[in-house]
Motif scaffolding. Structure first.
Motif, PDB file in Angstrom:
ATOM      1  N   GLU A  74       0.822  -1.206   0.000  1.00  0.00           N
ATOM      2  CA  GLU A  74       0.000   0.000   0.000  1.00  0.00           C
ATOM      3  C   GLU A  74       0.860   1.262   0.000  1.00  0.00           C
ATOM      4  OE1 GLU A  74      -2.561  -3.134   2.141  1.00  0.00           O
ATOM      5  OE2 GLU A  74      -0.448  -2.682   1.840  1.00  0.00           O
ATOM      6  N   GLU A  75       1.896   1.250   0.816  1.00  0.00           N
ATOM      7  CA  GLU A  75       2.788   2.403   0.898  1.00  0.00           C
ATOM      8  C   GLU A  75       3.527   2.608  -0.422  1.00  0.00           C
ATOM      9  OE1 GLU A  75       6.269   4.137   3.896  1.00  0.00           O
ATOM     10  OE2 GLU A  75       5.600   2.059   4.080  1.00  0.00           O
ATOM     11  N   LEU A  76       3.966   1.519  -1.012  1.00  0.00           N
ATOM     12  CA  LEU A  76       4.674   1.577  -2.290  1.00  0.00           C
ATOM     13  C   LEU A  76       3.809   2.234  -3.361  1.00  0.00           C
ATOM     14  CD1 LEU A  76       6.787  -1.241  -3.881  1.00  0.00           C
ATOM     15  CD2 LEU A  76       4.938  -0.232  -5.196  1.00  0.00           C
ATOM     16  N   VAL A  77       2.544   1.818  -3.446  1.00  0.00           N
ATOM     17  CA  VAL A  77       1.641   2.364  -4.462  1.00  0.00           C
ATOM     18  C   VAL A  77       1.351   3.839  -4.189  1.00  0.00           C
ATOM     19  CG1 VAL A  77      -0.707   2.242  -5.397  1.00  0.00           C
ATOM     20  CG2 VAL A  77       0.593   0.139  -5.017  1.00  0.00           C
ATOM     21  N   LYS A  78       1.060   4.166  -2.936  1.00  0.00           N
ATOM     22  CA  LYS A  78       0.774   5.571  -2.590  1.00  0.00           C
ATOM     23  C   LYS A  78       1.956   6.464  -2.922  1.00  0.00           C
ATOM     24  CE  LYS A  78      -2.341   4.639   1.301  1.00  0.00           C
ATOM     25  NZ  LYS A  78      -2.438   4.634   2.784  1.00  0.00           N
ATOM     26  N   ASN A  79       3.162   5.982  -2.645  1.00  0.00           N
ATOM     27  CA  ASN A  79       4.365   6.781  -2.842  1.00  0.00           C
ATOM     28  C   ASN A  79       4.662   7.037  -4.318  1.00  0.00           C
ATOM     29  OD1 ASN A  79       7.726   6.594  -3.048  1.00  0.00           O
ATOM     30  ND2 ASN A  79       6.929   7.930  -1.444  1.00  0.00           N
ATOM     31  N   GLU A  80       4.159   6.164  -5.186  1.00  0.00           N
ATOM     32  CA  GLU A  80       4.442   6.310  -6.610  1.00  0.00           C
ATOM     33  C   GLU A  80       3.454   7.237  -7.311  1.00  0.00           C
ATOM     34  OE1 GLU A  80       6.094   3.227  -9.977  1.00  0.00           O
ATOM     35  OE2 GLU A  80       4.053   2.908  -9.275  1.00  0.00           O
ATOM     36  N   GLN A  81       2.355   7.571  -6.649  1.00  0.00           N
ATOM     37  CA  GLN A  81       1.352   8.429  -7.275  1.00  0.00           C
ATOM     38  C   GLN A  81       1.936   9.818  -7.538  1.00  0.00           C
ATOM     39  OE1 GLN A  81      -1.333   6.651  -8.256  1.00  0.00           O
ATOM     40  NE2 GLN A  81      -0.015   5.141  -7.250  1.00  0.00           N
ATOM     41  N   GLY A  82       1.519  10.399  -8.643  1.00  0.00           N
ATOM     42  CA  GLY A  82       2.032  11.717  -8.986  1.00  0.00           C
ATOM     43  C   GLY A  82       3.222  11.663  -9.919  1.00  0.00           C
ATOM     44  N   GLU A  83       3.827  10.488 -10.044  1.00  0.00           N
ATOM     45  CA  GLU A  83       4.931  10.333 -10.978  1.00  0.00           C
ATOM     46  C   GLU A  83       4.380  10.082 -12.387  1.00  0.00           C
ATOM     47  OE1 GLU A  83       7.938   7.602  -9.767  1.00  0.00           O
ATOM     48  OE2 GLU A  83       8.018   8.374  -7.707  1.00  0.00           O
ATOM     49  N   LYS A  84       5.168  10.460 -13.375  1.00  0.00           N
ATOM     50  CA  LYS A  84       4.699  10.336 -14.760  1.00  0.00           C
ATOM     51  C   LYS A  84       4.415   8.887 -15.126  1.00  0.00           C
ATOM     52  CE  LYS A  84       5.670  12.117 -19.367  1.00  0.00           C
ATOM     53  NZ  LYS A  84       6.617  12.884 -20.218  1.00  0.00           N
ATOM     54  N   LYS A  85       5.354   8.008 -14.795  1.00  0.00           N
ATOM     55  CA  LYS A  85       5.163   6.579 -15.054  1.00  0.00           C
ATOM     56  C   LYS A  85       4.981   5.861 -13.730  1.00  0.00           C
ATOM     57  CE  LYS A  85       7.504   5.784 -19.465  1.00  0.00           C
ATOM     58  NZ  LYS A  85       8.572   5.001 -20.136  1.00  0.00           N
ATOM     59  N   ARG A  86       3.856   5.207 -13.570  1.00  0.00           N
ATOM     60  CA  ARG A  86       3.604   4.448 -12.332  1.00  0.00           C
ATOM     61  C   ARG A  86       3.828   2.966 -12.637  1.00  0.00           C
ATOM     62  NH1 ARG A  86      -1.989   5.246 -10.713  1.00  0.00           N
ATOM     63  NH2 ARG A  86      -2.422   5.658 -12.898  1.00  0.00           N
ATOM     64  N   THR A  87       5.073   2.647 -12.951  1.00  0.00           N
ATOM     65  CA  THR A  87       5.418   1.302 -13.417  1.00  0.00           C
ATOM     66  C   THR A  87       5.094   0.226 -12.385  1.00  0.00           C
ATOM     67  OG1 THR A  87       7.199   2.251 -14.744  1.00  0.00           O
ATOM     68  CG2 THR A  87       7.282  -0.126 -14.343  1.00  0.00           C
ATOM     69  N   ALA A  88       5.440   0.480 -11.121  1.00  0.00           N
ATOM     70  CA  ALA A  88       5.203  -0.523 -10.074  1.00  0.00           C
ATOM     71  C   ALA A  88       3.714  -0.664  -9.768  1.00  0.00           C
ATOM     72  CB  ALA A  88       5.967  -0.152  -8.803  1.00  0.00           C
ATOM     73  N   THR A  89       2.990   0.445  -9.804  1.00  0.00           N
ATOM     74  CA  THR A  89       1.545   0.407  -9.555  1.00  0.00           C
ATOM     75  C   THR A  89       0.847  -0.458 -10.600  1.00  0.00           C
ATOM     76  OG1 THR A  89       1.610   2.629  -8.588  1.00  0.00           O
ATOM     77  CG2 THR A  89      -0.538   1.825  -9.300  1.00  0.00           C
ATOM     78  N   GLU A  90       1.235  -0.257 -11.865  1.00  0.00           N
ATOM     79  CA  GLU A  90       0.659  -1.065 -12.938  1.00  0.00           C
ATOM     80  C   GLU A  90       1.133  -2.518 -12.842  1.00  0.00           C
ATOM     81  OE1 GLU A  90       0.135  -1.062 -17.806  1.00  0.00           O
ATOM     82  OE2 GLU A  90       1.758   0.102 -16.901  1.00  0.00           O
ATOM     83  N   GLY A  91       2.420  -2.702 -12.547  1.00  0.00           N
ATOM     84  CA  GLY A  91       2.962  -4.058 -12.425  1.00  0.00           C
ATOM     85  C   GLY A  91       2.280  -4.838 -11.316  1.00  0.00           C
ATOM     86  N   LEU A  92       2.067  -4.186 -10.173  1.00  0.00           N
ATOM     87  CA  LEU A  92       1.400  -4.860  -9.054  1.00  0.00           C
ATOM     88  C   LEU A  92      -0.054  -5.172  -9.402  1.00  0.00           C
ATOM     89  CD1 LEU A  92       1.366  -5.918  -6.160  1.00  0.00           C
ATOM     90  CD2 LEU A  92       0.932  -3.573  -5.380  1.00  0.00           C
ATOM     91  N   MET A  93      -0.707  -4.258 -10.100  1.00  0.00           N
ATOM     92  CA  MET A  93      -2.100  -4.483 -10.515  1.00  0.00           C
ATOM     93  C   MET A  93      -2.212  -5.765 -11.345  1.00  0.00           C
ATOM     94  SD  MET A  93      -4.458  -2.028 -12.966  1.00  0.00           S
ATOM     95  CE  MET A  93      -3.533  -2.476 -14.460  1.00  0.00           C
ATOM     96  N   TRP A  94      -1.289  -5.927 -12.313  1.00  0.00           N
ATOM     97  CA  TRP A  94      -1.332  -7.120 -13.160  1.00  0.00           C
ATOM     98  C   TRP A  94      -0.844  -8.367 -12.421  1.00  0.00           C
ATOM     99  CZ3 TRP A  94      -4.152  -7.913 -17.191  1.00  0.00           C
ATOM    100  CH2 TRP A  94      -4.571  -6.826 -17.970  1.00  0.00           C
ATOM    101  N   LEU A  95       0.086  -8.180 -11.516  1.00  0.00           N
ATOM    102  CA  LEU A  95       0.545  -9.309 -10.692  1.00  0.00           C
ATOM    103  C   LEU A  95      -0.615  -9.836  -9.857  1.00  0.00           C
ATOM    104  CD1 LEU A  95       2.664 -11.185  -9.459  1.00  0.00           C
ATOM    105  CD2 LEU A  95       3.377  -9.294  -7.968  1.00  0.00           C
ATOM    106  N   LEU A  96      -1.377  -8.931  -9.264  1.00  0.00           N
ATOM    107  CA  LEU A  96      -2.535  -9.331  -8.448  1.00  0.00           C
ATOM    108  C   LEU A  96      -3.579 -10.051  -9.296  1.00  0.00           C
ATOM    109  CD1 LEU A  96      -2.831  -6.089  -6.299  1.00  0.00           C
ATOM    110  CD2 LEU A  96      -2.276  -8.372  -5.419  1.00  0.00           C
ATOM    111  N   ARG A  97      -3.765  -9.596 -10.517  1.00  0.00           N
ATOM    112  CA  ARG A  97      -4.731 -10.256 -11.411  1.00  0.00           C
ATOM    113  C   ARG A  97      -4.265 -11.668 -11.779  1.00  0.00           C
ATOM    114  NH1 ARG A  97      -6.020  -5.036 -15.390  1.00  0.00           N
ATOM    115  NH2 ARG A  97      -7.404  -3.954 -13.900  1.00  0.00           N
ATOM    116  N   GLY A  98      -2.964 -11.810 -12.019  1.00  0.00           N
ATOM    117  CA  GLY A  98      -2.421 -13.134 -12.323  1.00  0.00           C
ATOM    118  C   GLY A  98      -2.511 -14.068 -11.131  1.00  0.00           C
ATOM    119  N   LEU A  99      -2.269 -13.524  -9.947  1.00  0.00           N
ATOM    120  CA  LEU A  99      -2.379 -14.329  -8.724  1.00  0.00           C
ATOM    121  C   LEU A  99      -3.833 -14.692  -8.437  1.00  0.00           C
ATOM    122  CD1 LEU A  99       0.160 -12.437  -6.427  1.00  0.00           C
ATOM    123  CD2 LEU A  99       0.486 -14.678  -7.502  1.00  0.00           C
TER     124      LEU A  99
END
Length: 204
Positions: A74-99
């Motif tokens: 949760e902290e990782l995702v919140k901390n990445e907000q506001g950045e141009k590329k939210r690579t980890a936020t998107e990566g985690l989203m797809w990782l969660l879908r795969g899991l």
């Protein structure tokens, strides 16, 4: 050695507190899912494995770049907000879908002992990943589902000792898998609610 599930970190051992899901422990447990697809044994699942692995790498890269702000998912995702590329936020989203796909498929297999693995995985796919895939990707997954090993062979591999020792009983494997899946299911659902509540899926 020991059966596969005893050689990898269980999702049941991933700390989940009010602050969130422990990032490193979650990523370590997620690595164990990659090995499950090796046990499934079909090259048709290579695309699934590759996707999971790539997304684990994206989340880990963010943790390594900003460990002080990434202790929990949760902290990782919140901390990445506001950045141009939210690579980890998107990566985690797809990782969660795969899991979610893997978890739902194996929960189906556990709940329906007379059902072949291919049926359990088809149901799991329809309930999770299918809604996000285009026609081509759906075709790839359709091939993968049909290439699932026989149920008895998969469970026999899960029960076998990796060093050739005696296999554990079906009951022990079933209990281990139930614990592993229950914990994974809770984490996935918790994080999916987190993403939806704060609109973190938008923009992808």
């Amino acid at each position: 050695m020991a059966p596969y599930l005893e050689t990898v970190k269980s999702f049941a051992d991933v700390p989940v507190t009010d602050a969130g899901v422990d990032t490193l422990a979650f990523l370590e447990a997620s690595q164990g899912v990659l090995g499950l697809f090796d046990i499934l044994g079909s090259t048709a699942f290579a695309a699934v494995q590759s996707d999971l692995k790539g997304n684990i790498i994206k989340v880990r890269a963010r943790y390594d770049a900003a460990p002080a702000h990434s202790a929990t998912l949760e902290e990782l995702v919140k901390n990445e907000q506001g950045e141009k590329k939210r690579t980890a936020t998107e990566g985690l989203m797809w990782l969660l879908r795969g899991l979610a796909f893997t978890c739902t498929a194996l929960l189906n297999a556990q709940a329906n002992e007379n059902e072949e693995l291919s049926v359990a995985f088809i149901k799991g796919y329809e309930l999770t990943l299918k809604q996000y895939h285009n026609f081509i990707v759906k075709g790839i997954f359709s091939v993968a589902m049909k290439a699932c090993p026989y149920r008895k062979d998969f469970y026999a591999k899960l029960a076998s000792d990796l060093d050739g020792g005696p296999a554990v009983t079906d009951n022990i494997i079933s209990e281990e898998l139930d614990k592993w899946l229950a914990a994974l299911d809770l984490i996935v659902k918790r994080m999916q609610v987190f993403y939806e509540k704060h609109g973190y899926t938008k923009g992808f």
